[in-house]
Design a protein around this motif. Sequence first.
Motif, PDB file in Angstrom:
ATOM      1  N   GLN A 167      10.697   0.508  -5.514  1.00 42.87           N
ATOM      2  CA  GLN A 167       9.966  -0.193  -6.571  1.00 42.87           C
ATOM      3  C   GLN A 167       9.553  -1.585  -6.104  1.00 42.87           C
ATOM      4  N   VAL A 168      10.453  -2.277  -5.408  1.00 46.32           N
ATOM      5  CA  VAL A 168      10.115  -3.606  -4.888  1.00 46.32           C
ATOM      6  C   VAL A 168       8.975  -3.502  -3.879  1.00 46.32           C
ATOM      7  N   GLN A 169       9.068  -2.558  -2.972  1.00 46.05           N
ATOM      8  CA  GLN A 169       8.024  -2.394  -1.967  1.00 46.05           C
ATOM      9  C   GLN A 169       6.688  -2.030  -2.599  1.00 46.05           C
ATOM     10  N   SER A 170       6.746  -1.261  -3.684  1.00 42.17           N
ATOM     11  CA  SER A 170       5.519  -0.896  -4.383  1.00 42.17           C
ATOM     12  C   SER A 170       4.837  -2.136  -4.960  1.00 42.17           C
ATOM     13  N   LEU A 171       5.609  -3.014  -5.598  1.00 42.77           N
ATOM     14  CA  LEU A 171       5.040  -4.234  -6.174  1.00 42.77           C
ATOM     15  C   LEU A 171       4.535  -5.186  -5.101  1.00 42.77           C
ATOM     16  N   LEU A 172       5.068  -5.050  -3.882  1.00 41.07           N
ATOM     17  CA  LEU A 172       4.578  -5.844  -2.754  1.00 41.07           C
ATOM     18  C   LEU A 172       3.364  -5.198  -2.084  1.00 41.07           C
ATOM     19  N   LEU A 173       2.917  -4.080  -2.626  1.00 39.05           N
ATOM     20  CA  LEU A 173       1.783  -3.310  -2.100  1.00 39.05           C
ATOM     21  C   LEU A 173       2.079  -2.764  -0.707  1.00 39.05           C
ATOM     22  N   GLU A 174       3.350  -2.487  -0.450  1.00 37.68           N
ATOM     23  CA  GLU A 174       3.744  -1.872   0.819  1.00 37.68           C
ATOM     24  C   GLU A 174       3.906  -0.371   0.677  1.00 37.68           C
ATOM     25  N   ALA A 175       3.572   0.145  -0.494  1.00 35.66           N
ATOM     26  CA  ALA A 175       3.599   1.587  -0.747  1.00 35.66           C
ATOM     27  C   ALA A 175       2.433   1.932  -1.657  1.00 35.66           C
ATOM     28  N   GLN A 176       2.088   3.192  -1.686  1.00 33.48           N
ATOM     29  CA  GLN A 176       0.945   3.634  -2.483  1.00 33.48           C
ATOM     30  C   GLN A 176       1.227   3.467  -3.973  1.00 33.48           C
ATOM     31  N   ALA A 177       0.194   3.096  -4.737  1.00 34.39           N
ATOM     32  CA  ALA A 177       0.339   2.943  -6.188  1.00 34.39           C
ATOM     33  C   ALA A 177       0.775   4.260  -6.811  1.00 34.39           C
TER      34      ALA A 177
END
Length: 340
Positions: free
Chosen positions: A66-76
């Motif tokens: 979830q943290v990586q997602s908010l950092l845009l390091e994972a696909q939406a």
Amino acid sequence: MSAEYATFGLAPAMRAGGVLANGDYQVHRDFVDFIVDGRPLLFQLSDLDAVSPLASDVPPAIFTAQVQSLLLEAQAPLPGGRYVIYGCPDCEDLACGAVTALIDKDGDDYVWRDFAWQTDEHADLELNGYHGIGPFRFHATEYRAALGSLLDRDSGAPRRRVLLIGARVAVLAKLAAALRTIGIGAEITHDVSGVAPDELRTYGAVAFGRGIGAEQRAAVRRAFTDAGVEVAYVDGLAPIVPLLVAQIEHALDRSPAEQRRLTRLVAADGEAGVEVTSPCRVRLTAYRLDRLYRTHAHEVFDGVLEAGRHRIALDAKAVKGESFVVARTSGSVLVEAMAR
């Protein structure tokens, strides 16, 4: 893409659990809220019973994702580059409804925009958009530092266990069962002198029954002090399980006082005084013991209050004798004995 810079931060928050007046249970959830320009973003979106995806009770791998997602390091996770900002506190089903937003980068800046209430894979911004919220532009260094600090979870994980100490075993057993039902661990004991310090450090609160004397309370406090751990101490107001649960929920609240929505409760002369910092739904429940020590519960108010102080008249039958008032919003709970 134009948007004024906003400050970005994080703070501990909770969805207050409890035993409601109708007998239903509300699950306790600890999470990290987004602080935008010094205020919890959740408070700006309306009276919403929701939690962020940064919940402390999810497995570490999911939390990190979830943290990586908010950092845009994972696909939406949703079509159109949309991310869940707040979701249902009881499940992860989008059908329950969620606040979503488009998160993207403009140069080095992170931008949150096009907030909407979403119940399926596609958001209808015209019908369900939060048109007065955002866009928010965040400096990359501040944004990444705040979210990156969450990846070291050992230092800030809440201790969601409570130690119960009292003379009435039947009440303690019911209280422990109620706490476990809403997601809070609870154990019963009479003596902590032989408990290992590492075990004591797993507790976030200690609740004393009214039958526990000063000497025993002092011994318990010394044991926790010697173990090098700070816990919240709760002096049980009465052997009423929903009331004790509310007291413990308040004690476990680790959110900064200045960022709480429900900030004041007084109960005297047949009235309750309540203060809230933003519009929200407030429920007031009165509990009392009769002469045979039977519990009576009355929901005396349930409505949306605007920011500020309010005086609410209470039903005289609900607060006669030894009585107590519980004020509850989705994020916090306060308890007061009725003053005479």
